[in-house]
Scaffold this active site. Structure first.
Site, PDB file in Angstrom:
ATOM      1  N   ASP A 191       0.865  -1.178   0.000  1.00  0.00           N
ATOM      2  CA  ASP A 191       0.000   0.000   0.000  1.00  0.00           C
ATOM      3  C   ASP A 191       0.902   1.228   0.000  1.00  0.00           C
ATOM      4  OD1 ASP A 191      -2.601   1.431   0.348  1.00  0.00           O
ATOM      5  OD2 ASP A 191      -1.635   2.054   2.222  1.00  0.00           O
ATOM      6  N   GLU A 275      -1.423  -1.277  -5.999  1.00  0.00           N
ATOM      7  CA  GLU A 275      -2.573  -0.640  -6.626  1.00  0.00           C
ATOM      8  C   GLU A 275      -2.166   0.021  -7.941  1.00  0.00           C
ATOM      9  OE1 GLU A 275      -5.930   0.936  -3.666  1.00  0.00           O
ATOM     10  OE2 GLU A 275      -3.955   1.761  -3.205  1.00  0.00           O
ATOM     11  N   ASP A 355      -3.399   1.628   6.956  1.00  0.00           N
ATOM     12  CA  ASP A 355      -2.500   1.260   5.864  1.00  0.00           C
ATOM     13  C   ASP A 355      -2.233  -0.244   5.836  1.00  0.00           C
ATOM     14  OD1 ASP A 355      -2.321   3.949   5.190  1.00  0.00           O
ATOM     15  OD2 ASP A 355      -0.624   4.272   6.543  1.00  0.00           O
TER      16      ASP A 355
END
Length: 428
Positions: A191, A275, A355
């Site tokens: 992340d 991501e 997170d």
């Protein structure tokens, strides 16, 4: 596979003059090729072919106006023509849709004030690495080279680069074979953020170095000093070099940091999932300076390149996947939360770090997508009242990289929604 090995060059003042002459000649030949094709376009004539441009270059060397082109290596000039041809091929392939990625504009003329200038020598130029570990370049001489590592094979070409800070580099193109690392069972979700650069699903936290922010005061003073110098003066040229060198130190530190951390993650994990952030869009927001300073795109690119070389896997999770809103224990989507909320408690009783929870969800989504090579929807691995929730297929699986709730009719609105959606998940 082909790799580039880059080394610092330390030419003498005389060699710097010879390199400057070669850079200038290559720039003139490139501009002449662009001008010839632009004239043909305006006159409605076919573009001159590569052989015709090469003959025109040979004829130009015999004229009084261009006879100085014969003072540099002919390979450098031929490679400048090849660069012009490649630029046009990329442009036509881009407008026809054959080239993927961003649209490429038409070739532009090179300027002597360009911050980055290059010349290329191929094997035909007979460049060589001497026994005294110097780089021998035709009509330039033996240039001192700072060897940081050995070349794995005989180079096919070398590109001499002069950057904005006045430094010279030699970039060798070599053929290497893939070096697969031993397979591991470890997989990790990553992340990315701004307060902390990355949080891994195994609990590892990578602090954000913020190289630009730490050097911002020195950079500002150097830029102010440059703005006070008279244009065209020698003092202004010296001040410009000081600004360029300050920025080069920041850029080099960021690249070195990204290389070290990406290598560590590649060595310790078999698969990595991140991501699919729209970095270009985020760089147009009020977070632009922090986004550029973080260097996410460079970090992800290094992960992908090293994964391909060492037999690892890098997967990207759909940018619309609500990783920060989903409970990694029960799968419940608890809705958006302010950025000030760093920990939250799910109704199932699980207490999550924002997170770390997102990294675990990215890992679960990446695993599901990797196991779903045929493109079918796959349930995320969770237990709870939202067992019917499916993950939307990502671009890597379906080839359709759009939000199903939007369409091409509202491209601007779609971009706005995607940027706002990412901003809500980022740390200021």
């Amino acid at each position: 596979m082909q790799l580039r090995y880059r080394y610092r060059l330390y030419p003498t003042p005389g060699q710097q003059n010879a390199l400057a002459q070669a850079l200038g000649c290559a720039r003139v030949v490139f501009n002449d090729a662009i001008a010839a094709r632009e004239r043909a376009r305006r006159d409605g004539l076919p573009y001159p072919k590569d052989a015709e441009l090469s003959k025109a270059l040979t004829a130009a060397k015999r004229t009084p106006e261009r006879k100085w082109l014969g003072e540099v290596s002919s390979v450098v000039l031929q490679q400048a023509l090849a660069d012009a041809n490649t630029a046009y091929r990329n442009f036509f392939a881009s407008i026809s849709g054959k080239r993927k990625g961003r649209k490429v504009g038409p070739p532009r003329f090179r300027s002597r004030r360009d911050h980055r200038q290059t010349i290329r020598f191929t094997r035909n130029a007979c460049f060589a690495v001497t026994g005294s570990r110097m780089l021998r370049l035709p009509k330039i001489g033996d240039v001192k080279l700072a060897w940081s590592r050995e070349l794995p094979s005989e180079p096919s070409s070398v590109t001499v680069v002069k950057d904005a800070a006045g430094r010279y580099f030699a970039s060798f193109v070599v053929e290497t074979s893939n070096e697969p690392l031993p397979e591991l069972d470890a997989e990790v979700g990553i992340d990315l953020g701004l307060t902390t650069f990355a949080v891994l699903s195994n609990g590892t936290i990578i602090d954000s170095p913020k190289f630009f922010r730490r050097a911002e005061r020195k950079l500002r003073k150097a830029q102010q000093d440059l703005s006070r110098k008279e244009k065209g003066s020698r003092n202004r040229a010296k001040a410009r070099l000081r600004v360029a060198r300050a920025h080069a130190r920041v850029s080099d530190a960021r690249k070195d940091w990204a290389h070290k951390h990406s290598t560590t993650i590649i060595r310790e994990n078999q698969a990595m999932y991140v991501e699919d952030l729209c970095v270009t869009g985020l760089a147009r927001t009020h977070l632009a300076k922090s986004v550029h300073d973080a260097g996410w795109a460079t970090f992800i690119r290094l992960l992908e390149e090293k994964a391909a070389r060492y037999g690892r896997v890098v997967g990207k999770v759909n940018r619309f996947f609500p990783s920060s809103q989903t409970c990694s224990t029960c799968g419940r989507i608890d809705g958006p939360k302010p950025l000030s909320v760093r920990t939250w408690t799910c109704p199932c009783g699980a207490v999550h770090d924002r997170d770390l929870n997102a990294a675990r969800n990215i890992l679960a989504a990446g695993r599901a997508e990797r196991q779903n090579a045929c493109g079918e929807t796959v349930s995320l691995p969770h237990n709870g009242e939202h067992d019917s929730m499916k993950q939307e297929p990502t671009e890597s699986a379906t080839g359709v990289g759009r939000n199903p709730r939007t369409s091409d009719r509202g491209g601007r609105q779609k971009s706005k929604e995607s940027f706002n959606g990412q901003l809500k998940r980022l740390d200021r």
